[in-house]
Design a protein around this motif. Sequence first.
Motif, PDB file in Angstrom:
ATOM      1  N   HIS A   1       0.856  -1.179   0.000  1.00 46.32           N
ATOM      2  CA  HIS A   1       0.000   0.000   0.000  1.00 46.32           C
ATOM      3  C   HIS A   1       0.896   1.233   0.000  1.00 46.32           C
ATOM      4  O   HIS A   1       1.773   1.360   0.844  1.00 46.32           O
ATOM      5  CB  HIS A   1      -0.880   0.000   1.252  1.00 46.32           C
ATOM      6  CG  HIS A   1      -1.579   1.296   1.482  1.00 46.32           C
ATOM      7  ND1 HIS A   1      -1.329   2.073   2.592  1.00 46.32           N
ATOM      8  CD2 HIS A   1      -2.478   1.964   0.746  1.00 46.32           C
ATOM      9  CE1 HIS A   1      -2.080   3.153   2.532  1.00 46.32           C
ATOM     10  NE2 HIS A   1      -2.773   3.117   1.414  1.00 46.32           N
ATOM     11  N   VAL A   2       0.696   2.120  -0.976  1.00 43.54           N
ATOM     12  CA  VAL A   2       1.459   3.360  -1.051  1.00 43.54           C
ATOM     13  C   VAL A   2       0.560   4.493  -0.585  1.00 43.54           C
ATOM     14  O   VAL A   2      -0.479   4.765  -1.183  1.00 43.54           O
ATOM     15  CB  VAL A   2       1.991   3.636  -2.471  1.00 43.54           C
ATOM     16  CG1 VAL A   2       2.705   4.977  -2.533  1.00 43.54           C
ATOM     17  CG2 VAL A   2       2.921   2.513  -2.910  1.00 43.54           C
TER      18      VAL A   2
ATOM     19  N   ASN B   1       2.747  -1.185 -11.965  1.00 43.16           N
ATOM     20  CA  ASN B   1       2.279  -2.288 -11.119  1.00 43.16           C
ATOM     21  C   ASN B   1       1.136  -1.874 -10.202  1.00 43.16           C
ATOM     22  O   ASN B   1       0.778  -2.618  -9.294  1.00 43.16           O
ATOM     23  CB  ASN B   1       3.430  -2.853 -10.291  1.00 43.16           C
ATOM     24  CG  ASN B   1       4.290  -3.790 -11.106  1.00 43.16           C
ATOM     25  OD1 ASN B   1       3.868  -4.279 -12.139  1.00 43.16           O
ATOM     26  ND2 ASN B   1       5.505  -4.018 -10.658  1.00 43.16           N
ATOM     27  N   LEU B   2       0.557  -0.707 -10.460  1.00 40.73           N
ATOM     28  CA  LEU B   2      -0.596  -0.258  -9.672  1.00 40.73           C
ATOM     29  C   LEU B   2      -1.775  -1.185  -9.951  1.00 40.73           C
ATOM     30  O   LEU B   2      -2.125  -1.436 -11.094  1.00 40.73           O
ATOM     31  CB  LEU B   2      -0.955   1.177 -10.056  1.00 40.73           C
ATOM     32  CG  LEU B   2      -2.197   1.760  -9.372  1.00 40.73           C
ATOM     33  CD1 LEU B   2      -1.954   1.918  -7.881  1.00 40.73           C
ATOM     34  CD2 LEU B   2      -2.561   3.088  -9.999  1.00 40.73           C
ATOM     35  N   ARG B   3      -2.359  -1.717  -8.894  1.00 42.00           N
ATOM     36  CA  ARG B   3      -3.484  -2.643  -9.041  1.00 42.00           C
ATOM     37  C   ARG B   3      -4.816  -2.043  -8.615  1.00 42.00           C
ATOM     38  O   ARG B   3      -5.861  -2.595  -8.909  1.00 42.00           O
ATOM     39  CB  ARG B   3      -3.233  -3.918  -8.234  1.00 42.00           C
ATOM     40  CG  ARG B   3      -2.070  -4.719  -8.733  1.00 42.00           C
ATOM     41  CD  ARG B   3      -2.308  -5.187 -10.168  1.00 42.00           C
ATOM     42  NE  ARG B   3      -1.193  -5.955 -10.658  1.00 42.00           N
ATOM     43  CZ  ARG B   3      -0.334  -5.527 -11.568  1.00 42.00           C
ATOM     44  NH1 ARG B   3      -0.448  -4.328 -12.085  1.00 42.00           N
ATOM     45  NH2 ARG B   3       0.661  -6.289 -11.960  1.00 42.00           N
ATOM     46  N   GLY B   4      -4.778  -0.902  -7.933  1.00 45.49           N
ATOM     47  CA  GLY B   4      -6.028  -0.280  -7.526  1.00 45.49           C
ATOM     48  C   GLY B   4      -5.781   0.997  -6.750  1.00 45.49           C
ATOM     49  O   GLY B   4      -4.677   1.241  -6.268  1.00 45.49           O
TER      50      GLY B   4
ATOM     51  N   ASN C   1       3.997  12.478  -3.096  1.00 46.67           N
ATOM     52  CA  ASN C   1       5.161  13.108  -2.465  1.00 46.67           C
ATOM     53  C   ASN C   1       6.405  12.281  -2.780  1.00 46.67           C
ATOM     54  O   ASN C   1       6.330  11.210  -3.381  1.00 46.67           O
ATOM     55  CB  ASN C   1       4.951  13.312  -0.955  1.00 46.67           C
ATOM     56  CG  ASN C   1       4.888  12.026  -0.176  1.00 46.67           C
ATOM     57  OD1 ASN C   1       5.359  10.986  -0.595  1.00 46.67           O
ATOM     58  ND2 ASN C   1       4.288  12.082   0.993  1.00 46.67           N
ATOM     59  N   ASN C   2       7.573  12.767  -2.381  1.00 40.60           N
ATOM     60  CA  ASN C   2       8.828  12.087  -2.733  1.00 40.60           C
ATOM     61  C   ASN C   2       8.912  10.668  -2.199  1.00 40.60           C
ATOM     62  O   ASN C   2       9.362   9.767  -2.892  1.00 40.60           O
ATOM     63  CB  ASN C   2      10.025  12.894  -2.229  1.00 40.60           C
ATOM     64  CG  ASN C   2      10.225  14.158  -3.019  1.00 40.60           C
ATOM     65  OD1 ASN C   2       9.752  14.273  -4.140  1.00 40.60           O
ATOM     66  ND2 ASN C   2      10.908  15.111  -2.442  1.00 40.60           N
ATOM     67  N   VAL C   3       8.479  10.464  -0.965  1.00 42.00           N
ATOM     68  CA  VAL C   3       8.568   9.123  -0.382  1.00 42.00           C
ATOM     69  C   VAL C   3       7.585   8.180  -1.072  1.00 42.00           C
ATOM     70  O   VAL C   3       7.936   7.052  -1.438  1.00 42.00           O
ATOM     71  CB  VAL C   3       8.322   9.164   1.142  1.00 42.00           C
ATOM     72  CG1 VAL C   3       8.279   7.762   1.720  1.00 42.00           C
ATOM     73  CG2 VAL C   3       9.401   9.988   1.826  1.00 42.00           C
ATOM     74  N   GLY C   4       6.356   8.623  -1.274  1.00 46.86           N
ATOM     75  CA  GLY C   4       5.361   7.776  -1.931  1.00 46.86           C
ATOM     76  C   GLY C   4       5.753   7.410  -3.349  1.00 46.86           C
ATOM     77  O   GLY C   4       5.644   6.247  -3.765  1.00 46.86           O
ATOM     78  N   LEU C   5       6.212   8.389  -4.104  1.00 53.20           N
ATOM     79  CA  LEU C   5       6.633   8.124  -5.475  1.00 53.20           C
ATOM     80  C   LEU C   5       7.867   7.232  -5.505  1.00 53.20           C
ATOM     81  O   LEU C   5       7.982   6.337  -6.350  1.00 53.20           O
ATOM     82  CB  LEU C   5       6.901   9.444  -6.207  1.00 53.20           C
ATOM     83  CG  LEU C   5       6.979   9.373  -7.724  1.00 53.20           C
ATOM     84  CD1 LEU C   5       5.733   8.759  -8.330  1.00 53.20           C
ATOM     85  CD2 LEU C   5       7.212  10.759  -8.295  1.00 53.20           C
TER      86      LEU C   5
ATOM     87  N   PHE D   1       0.866  -3.048  -6.120  1.00 54.77           N
ATOM     88  CA  PHE D   1       0.516  -2.167  -5.010  1.00 54.77           C
ATOM     89  C   PHE D   1      -0.782  -1.425  -5.284  1.00 54.77           C
ATOM     90  O   PHE D   1      -1.242  -1.354  -6.421  1.00 54.77           O
ATOM     91  CB  PHE D   1       1.654  -1.178  -4.713  1.00 54.77           C
ATOM     92  CG  PHE D   1       1.987  -0.242  -5.845  1.00 54.77           C
ATOM     93  CD1 PHE D   1       1.390   1.008  -5.937  1.00 54.77           C
ATOM     94  CD2 PHE D   1       2.910  -0.609  -6.804  1.00 54.77           C
ATOM     95  CE1 PHE D   1       1.704   1.865  -6.977  1.00 54.77           C
ATOM     96  CE2 PHE D   1       3.233   0.243  -7.840  1.00 54.77           C
ATOM     97  CZ  PHE D   1       2.628   1.484  -7.931  1.00 54.77           C
ATOM     98  N   VAL D   2      -1.364  -0.935  -4.218  1.00 53.01           N
ATOM     99  CA  VAL D   2      -2.535  -0.063  -4.289  1.00 53.01           C
ATOM    100  C   VAL D   2      -2.133   1.285  -3.694  1.00 53.01           C
ATOM    101  O   VAL D   2      -1.162   1.375  -2.937  1.00 53.01           O
ATOM    102  CB  VAL D   2      -3.756  -0.647  -3.537  1.00 53.01           C
ATOM    103  CG1 VAL D   2      -4.193  -1.959  -4.158  1.00 53.01           C
ATOM    104  CG2 VAL D   2      -3.459  -0.817  -2.064  1.00 53.01           C
ATOM    105  N   VAL D   3      -2.871   2.319  -4.053  1.00 55.53           N
ATOM    106  CA  VAL D   3      -2.611   3.643  -3.490  1.00 55.53           C
ATOM    107  C   VAL D   3      -3.882   4.166  -2.840  1.00 55.53           C
ATOM    108  O   VAL D   3      -4.988   3.801  -3.220  1.00 55.53           O
ATOM    109  CB  VAL D   3      -2.117   4.660  -4.543  1.00 55.53           C
ATOM    110  CG1 VAL D   3      -0.809   4.218  -5.149  1.00 55.53           C
ATOM    111  CG2 VAL D   3      -3.154   4.904  -5.610  1.00 55.53           C
ATOM    112  N   SER D   4      -3.694   5.014  -1.848  1.00 55.46           N
ATOM    113  CA  SER D   4      -4.817   5.721  -1.255  1.00 55.46           C
ATOM    114  C   SER D   4      -4.642   7.212  -1.540  1.00 55.46           C
ATOM    115  O   SER D   4      -3.547   7.745  -1.419  1.00 55.46           O
ATOM    116  CB  SER D   4      -4.909   5.455   0.243  1.00 55.46           C
ATOM    117  OG  SER D   4      -3.691   5.751   0.883  1.00 55.46           O
ATOM    118  N   VAL D   5      -5.720   7.834  -1.957  1.00 58.56           N
ATOM    119  CA  VAL D   5      -5.704   9.244  -2.331  1.00 58.56           C
ATOM    120  C   VAL D   5      -6.409  10.016  -1.222  1.00 58.56           C
ATOM    121  O   VAL D   5      -7.574   9.744  -0.927  1.00 58.56           O
ATOM    122  CB  VAL D   5      -6.399   9.457  -3.688  1.00 58.56           C
ATOM    123  CG1 VAL D   5      -6.342  10.916  -4.101  1.00 58.56           C
ATOM    124  CG2 VAL D   5      -5.779   8.563  -4.754  1.00 58.56           C
TER     125      VAL D   5
END
Length: 86
Positions: A21-22, A71-74, A27-31, A44-48
């Motif tokens: 989970h990202v 590789n973003l899955r959702g 931001n720099n760390v997330g990217l 991985f998935v991301v939360s906005v």
Amino acid sequence: FRWVASRSRRTLERERIDLAHVFMPWNNVGLSMAYVLGQQRIPFVVSVHTIFGNLKMSEIERKFVRHTFRNLRGAYAVSPPALQRF
């Protein structure tokens, strides 16, 4: 970016992560984490969590972001408008 990437890569290899989970991918760390996960072929998935204004990216930046998110899955968001702007 390089420090986060190099430290994270070693941890990911040791822990054998299947899915990540990202948090805050812009931001720099997330990217950086999204990039490393992509390099390791870990989905991985991301939360906005926020709505950004109209981000203007150069063609090089757009290519990097597309490559990083391969590789973003959702994605999920705290609100429908936040998800729509993602």
